[in-house]
Design a protein around this motif. Structure first.
Motif, mmCIF file in Angstrom:
data_model
loop_
_atom_site.group_PDB
_atom_site.id
_atom_site.type_symbol
_atom_site.label_atom_id
_atom_site.label_comp_id
_atom_site.label_asym_id
_atom_site.label_seq_id
_atom_site.Cartn_x
_atom_site.Cartn_y
_atom_site.Cartn_z
ATOM 1 N N ASN A 1 0.837 -1.217 0.000
ATOM 2 C CA ASN A 1 0.000 0.000 0.000
ATOM 3 C C ASN A 1 0.859 1.249 0.000
ATOM 4 O O ASN A 1 1.853 1.308 0.716
ATOM 5 N N GLY A 2 0.484 2.234 -0.774
ATOM 6 C CA GLY A 2 1.205 3.507 -0.769
ATOM 7 C C GLY A 2 2.362 3.555 -1.749
ATOM 8 O O GLY A 2 2.954 4.607 -1.967
ATOM 9 N N SER A 3 2.664 2.402 -2.386
ATOM 10 C CA SER A 3 3.813 2.436 -3.287
ATOM 11 C C SER A 3 3.399 2.699 -4.738
ATOM 12 O O SER A 3 4.270 2.976 -5.580
ATOM 13 N N PHE A 4 2.100 2.611 -5.036
ATOM 14 C CA PHE A 4 1.691 2.827 -6.425
ATOM 15 C C PHE A 4 0.385 3.599 -6.501
ATOM 16 O O PHE A 4 -0.544 3.358 -5.739
ATOM 17 N N ALA A 5 0.322 4.542 -7.448
ATOM 18 C CA ALA A 5 -0.940 5.235 -7.736
ATOM 19 C C ALA A 5 -1.052 5.400 -9.239
ATOM 20 O O ALA A 5 -0.045 5.618 -9.925
ATOM 21 N N PHE A 6 -2.283 5.255 -9.722
ATOM 22 C CA PHE A 6 -2.515 5.495 -11.152
ATOM 23 C C PHE A 6 -3.361 6.756 -11.287
ATOM 24 O O PHE A 6 -4.358 6.918 -10.590
ATOM 25 N N VAL A 7 -2.960 7.653 -12.164
ATOM 26 C CA VAL A 7 -3.745 8.874 -12.407
ATOM 27 C C VAL A 7 -4.162 8.877 -13.871
ATOM 28 O O VAL A 7 -3.310 8.817 -14.773
ATOM 29 N N ALA A 8 -5.474 8.900 -14.109
ATOM 30 C CA ALA A 8 -5.971 8.956 -15.489
ATOM 31 C C ALA A 8 -5.954 10.412 -15.946
ATOM 32 O O ALA A 8 -6.722 11.229 -15.435
ATOM 33 N N GLY A 9 -5.079 10.728 -16.837
ATOM 34 C CA GLY A 9 -5.009 12.106 -17.315
ATOM 35 C C GLY A 9 -3.850 12.302 -18.266
ATOM 36 O O GLY A 9 -3.047 11.381 -18.505
ATOM 37 N N LEU A 10 -3.784 13.514 -18.782
ATOM 38 C CA LEU A 10 -2.746 13.869 -19.750
ATOM 39 C C LEU A 10 -1.824 14.894 -19.108
ATOM 40 O O LEU A 10 -2.291 15.932 -18.629
#
Ligand code: FAD
Length: 392
Positions: A76-85
């Motif tokens: 937990n806390g090691s990965f994040a995905f952000v949908a965007g440009l």
């Protein structure tokens, strides 16, 4: 470096961005990777010639995958995905600005993400992907476009076309011609335009000759030593007139350009780019700005200035950049160098379902081997491994 974690932003979640992200997370447990991409789906575009020409040959589950699920294995806390440009890398605040799909045109709602390191993996696109002077075919993902829908629309257009002209006789042009020649329904008239006397520029002579013979056996008409000057689409009928460098014209239901690679570089500082728009990198894959390597910025994949923009090159680049970011974080110095010349030259080109041609270094590949390695399902069996960064 908030919360004791080193913040690494990866721009672009295709083959190169995914390779880097997984490899870094395995090497550096206290890294926090934020992966930014307009679409939440990983698109295995390599198989496009097959599923665009033969929609029933491969279900979408073989070439479109959810990105987030594949990062469940990390703490937990090691990965994040952000949908965007990403629209800007701001070095004065060490943040990147991200525009999300919902917020198109609404500048006040652009978000920012802070970084210690940034990795540019924004890749490239093609004129056909953008529908520039060509039938629009999703050879790559396009920002904020529903890739599945774009694929479906392209499949329908190709299904309906009886006369197709393909401009460009590189691997993509040859593969597409072979697939379209076998497409279900009434037989299509296919014309392949090559700017030289041979197909598959850069391949060995045997491979070039074999590609021509295999296509001729499938009744593909090959026009040699000619370039396409212009391709005009009639706005009413949708038909195309292709004007060749000889002055000759060809009428077609669809025209497909398979030439041209365009860097996805709109957000990248101009000082990082070579004169063709690709990102300058040193042997450690650090970005070079005004002849000085940056310690906080790396680039991998098609967007770099390395000349061979191929899937077969991105995993090694991802691994080397990850090793070097890891070494930089632990202050152990730079360990690993990358040279595009050290990677073996290969070309594997299916011509239809059951045969093809290619070479591995100086070894010519027989048709049955091309079928075995690529032709049977266009490498889709490898897609889950690319998605999870499991290719060495
Ligand atoms: C139809 C086709 C078939 C191919 N077949 C082969 C093959 O058989 N073998 C082979 O070796 N190579 C092949 N290639 C080449 C291969 O596709 C590329 O080398 C590969 O896609 C490079 O991967 P990448 O991750 O660097 O970039 P890309 O795949 O181009 O991906 C870049 C990603 O970055 C995202 N992005 C762009 N701008 C931004 C931004 N501002 N913010 C956030 N995200 C952004 C894009 O949406 C995309 O998801 C083929 C290419 C095509 C077009």
């Amino acid at each position: 470096m908030s919360s004791g974690r080193v913040s690494v932003i990866v721009i672009g979640a295709s083959h190169a961005g995914l390779a880097f992200s997984h490899k870094l997370l395995r090497l550096v447990p206290n890294a926090s990777v934020t992966l930014i991409n307009p679409s939440s789906a990983y698109y295995f575009n390599i198989a496009a010639p097959r599923f665009l020409a033969k929609p029933e040959s491969l279900p979408p589950s073989k070439y479109l995958f959810t990105i987030r699920d594949t990062f469940d294995e990390y703490p937990n806390g090691s990965f994040a995905f952000v949908a965007g440009l990403v629209t800007k890398i701001d070095y004065s605040t060490k943040t990147v600005l991200v525009r999300s799909e919902k917020n198109v045109g609404d500048e006040s709602s652009v978000s920012s993400v802070a970084f210690d390191y940034v990795v540019i993996a924004s890749g490239s696109t093609t004129p056909a992907t953008l529908g520039q002077g060509s039938l629009k075919l999703p050879f790559k993902a396009t920002a904020f476009e529903d890739t599945q829908r774009a694929i479906y629309e392209a499949q329908e257009k190709l299904r309906a076309a009886s006369r197709v002209v393909i401009g460009g006789a590189g691997p993509l042009g040859v593969e597409l011609a072979g697939e379209l020649a076998e497409a279900p329904g009434p037989k299509k008239v296919i014309t392949l335009i090559s700017k030289t006397d041979s197909l598959l520029e850069g391949a060995t002579e045997t491979v070039q000759r074999t590609a021509g013979l295999l296509l001729q056996r499938k009744d593909v008409d090959i026009v040699r030593n000619v370039t396409v000057d212009r391709a005009d689409q009639n706005p009413v009928t949708g038909n195309w007139t292709i004007v060749l460098s000889t002055g000759q014209t060809i009428a077609a239901d669809e025209y497909i350009s398979t030439t041209g690679v365009i860097p996805n570089n709109e957000f990248i500082p101009k000082s990082f780019l070579d004169r063709d728009g690709w990102v300058n990198v040193d042997q450690y894959l650090r970005v070079v700005e005004n002849e000085t390597s940056r310690d906080d910025t790396y680039a991998v994949g098609d967007i770099t200035c390395h000349p061979y923009r191929l899937l077969s090159r991105v995993s090694l680049q991802g691994a080397i950049a990850a090793a070097n970011v890891s070494a930089s974080i632990s202050r152990k110095g730079y360990l690993t160098t990358y040279s595009s010349e050290s990677q073996k030259k290969m070309m594997v080109v299916p011509v239809g379902q059951s045969t093809g041609t290619g070479h591995l270094g100086g070894w010519t590949l027989w048709g049955c081997l091309v079928w075995f390695f690529k032709g049977k399902d266009f490498l889709t069996y490898e897609a889950p491994k690319f998605l999870r960064g499991k290719i060495q």
